[in-house]
Design a protein around this motif. Structure first.
Motif, short mmCIF file in Angstrom:
data_model
loop_
_atom_site.label_atom_id
_atom_site.label_comp_id
_atom_site.label_asym_id
_atom_site.label_seq_id
_atom_site.Cartn_x
_atom_site.Cartn_y
_atom_site.Cartn_z
N LEU A 119 0.84 -1.20 0.00
CA LEU A 119 0.00 0.00 0.00
C LEU A 119 0.87 1.25 0.00
O LEU A 119 0.57 2.23 -0.69
CB LEU A 119 -0.93 0.00 1.22
N GLY A 120 1.95 1.22 0.77
CA GLY A 120 2.86 2.36 0.80
C GLY A 120 3.65 2.51 -0.47
O GLY A 120 3.98 3.63 -0.89
N ASP A 121 3.94 1.40 -1.14
CA ASP A 121 4.73 1.45 -2.37
C ASP A 121 3.91 1.82 -3.59
O ASP A 121 4.47 2.11 -4.65
CB ASP A 121 5.39 0.08 -2.63
N ALA A 122 2.57 1.78 -3.47
CA ALA A 122 1.70 1.95 -4.64
C ALA A 122 1.28 3.40 -4.86
O ALA A 122 0.38 3.68 -5.65
CB ALA A 122 0.45 1.08 -4.48
N ASP A 123 1.91 4.31 -4.18
CA ASP A 123 1.55 5.73 -4.30
C ASP A 123 1.67 6.19 -5.75
O ASP A 123 2.71 6.03 -6.38
CB ASP A 123 2.47 6.57 -3.40
N GLY A 124 0.57 6.74 -6.27
CA GLY A 124 0.57 7.24 -7.64
C GLY A 124 0.27 6.19 -8.69
O GLY A 124 0.24 6.51 -9.88
N GLU A 125 0.05 4.95 -8.30
CA GLU A 125 -0.29 3.90 -9.24
C GLU A 125 -1.68 3.35 -8.89
O GLU A 125 -1.81 2.47 -8.03
CB GLU A 125 0.74 2.77 -9.19
N PRO A 126 -2.74 3.88 -9.52
CA PRO A 126 -4.11 3.52 -9.14
C PRO A 126 -4.39 2.02 -9.16
O PRO A 126 -5.02 1.49 -8.24
CB PRO A 126 -4.97 4.26 -10.18
N ASP A 127 -3.92 1.33 -10.21
CA ASP A 127 -4.20 -0.11 -10.31
C ASP A 127 -3.51 -0.88 -9.18
O ASP A 127 -4.11 -1.75 -8.54
CB ASP A 127 -3.74 -0.64 -11.66
#
Length: 414
Positions: A119-127
């Motif tokens: 969740l923390g690594d997915a910043d800016g990647e909606p999918d």
């Protein structure tokens, strides 16, 4: 329960899953995701050699709602919950079932922590963010479900026959405990980071399973008196924040040292805190990324006395933690009907009508009409109308069945 009886329960649920899947398109929806990712695992569930976690069943019911409408899906959810609970209890009663559950819970806790990291690594990647949210929601729900199933196994006498009958009556060896590697099989569908799929539903915890043998702070022998009102939350109380910070620090240290049993004791003791401090602790656990421990705290709180449960639910609601309050109330439906009646009365007297309604609706959704009718015995004039209104929210069929059960039970309606 004999091995043959175990097989009957599991086969009945497997047959239900096959009938449900026959109404769905294997190329679309969550059913399509599960079939594409793990066709062998889905086949095992349809054959009765595996029991999928409840969130998988719930996802199939979501697909059914898209095909046949929300009304039919709501009616099916009642039947699915009852069959699932019976099948899971039978399956877990196999030799080695408790250890398999414990190993799977350990695996799910790791999956939950991994989802928090992603969740923390997915910043800016909606999918990626949507998929990580779904992974986290499923892992959290499964941790709750597995704890409930472990508690249920601890109350039963284990089966000694080392064989378990499959869907067609053929003897197959007992399934061994899962390896401590990457999860596989339909029971873990959706907990993967490599595949792309539409995702963002948030599954609710599984249906209430039998309550655990008395353990933890929630079984302190306190009377089931009705509290006049819940304790107010203490968002600005320095002592509450210090206490919550101390618990978080303890849990981080104990988890790092692999002392899970002691960590559980800490959470059991925390569940007995004054209700006003519980939202502070729940928020602190979430802020520290200790979602599994937050879920354990809510699970322990769900078996407090009715008055304490009402106070805790009220404090969570007043603090704006609606999701935590809802999860707490849903987990409370595993309690005896008389205790649920006491909790509803306590919630009503505290002015928490919405929470009382949510508890009743959750109960009538996953328990039988006969069990729901027993709630009314605690005060027919007040509870019968509330029960029928809750059943009406589930489905017209559920309301009709409950009316019949109330009449058969001889409960006087107003």
């Amino acid at each position: 329960m004999t091995v043959h009886q175990h097989a009957v329960e599991v086969r009945a649920f497997a047959r239900y899953l096959r009938d449900l899947a026959a109404l769905l398109d294997p190329g679309r929806g969550w059913y399509g995701v599960f079939c594409a990712r793990d066709p062998a695992g889905m086949r095992a569930c349809f054959e009765g050699s595996e029991v999928p976690p409840w969130d998988v069943v719930e996802s199939l019911l979501q697909d059914l709602a898209a095909v046949r409408g929300a009304g039919q899906a709501a009616e099916e959810s009642v039947r699915a919950a009852a069959l699932f609970a019976a099948s899971a209890a039978a399956y877990d009663g196999r030799p080695g079932g408790r250890q398999a559950l414990a190993d799977r819970l350990d695996m799910m806790l790791r999956e939950q922590s991994d989802a928090v990291r992603r969740l923390g690594d997915a910043d800016g990647e909606p999918d990626a963010l949507a998929w990580a949210r779904d992974d986290h929601a499923r892992a959290t729900a499964r941790c709750v479900e597995l704890r409930d199933r472990l508690a249920a196994v601890e109350r039963t006498v284990p089966v000694t026959d080392p064989w378990f009958r499959g869907q067609d009556g053929a003897d197959v060896p007992t399934v061994s405990a899962p390896r401590r590697g990457k999860p596989s099989g339909a029971r873990f569908a959706g907990l993967d980071t490599g595949d792309e799929a539409e995702a963002d539903p948030v599954p609710s915890p599984g249906p209430g399973l039998p309550a655990a043998a008395p353990r933890g702070a929630r079984f302190r022998g306190a009377p089931a008196e009705v509290a006049p009102a819940p304790s107010a939350p203490e968002p600005d109380d320095p002592a509450a924040h210090r206490a919550a910070g101390d618990v978080v620090a303890q849990l981080v240290r104990l988890r790092a040292e692999g002392r899970s049993g002691e960590a559980h004791v800490v959470l059991c003791e925390a569940a007995a805190w004054p209700a006003g401090r519980l939202p502070v602790l729940a928020a602190a656990l979430r802020g520290a990324g200790l979602e599994a421990d937050r879920a354990t705290l809510l699970w322990e709180m769900s078996s407090l006395t009715p008055a304490e449960l009402a106070a805790a639910a009220g404090a969570l609601a007043a603090a704006g933690l609606a999701d935590d309050c809802g999860q707490l109330l849903r987990q409370g439906v595993a309690r005896p009907a008389a205790e649920v009646a006491d909790a509803v009365v306590a919630l009503d007297r505290a002015g928490l009508e919405a929470e009382a309604r949510a508890l009743l609706e959750a109960f009538v959704r996953v328990r039988t009409p006969q069990e729901a009718a027993r709630i009314a015995e605690g005060g027919p004039r007040h509870l019968v109308p509330r029960l029928l209104a809750a059943a009406r929210e589930v489905s017209a069929t559920r309301e009709r069945d409950l009316v019949h059960a109330i009449r058969v039970a001889g409960v006087a309606a107003p």
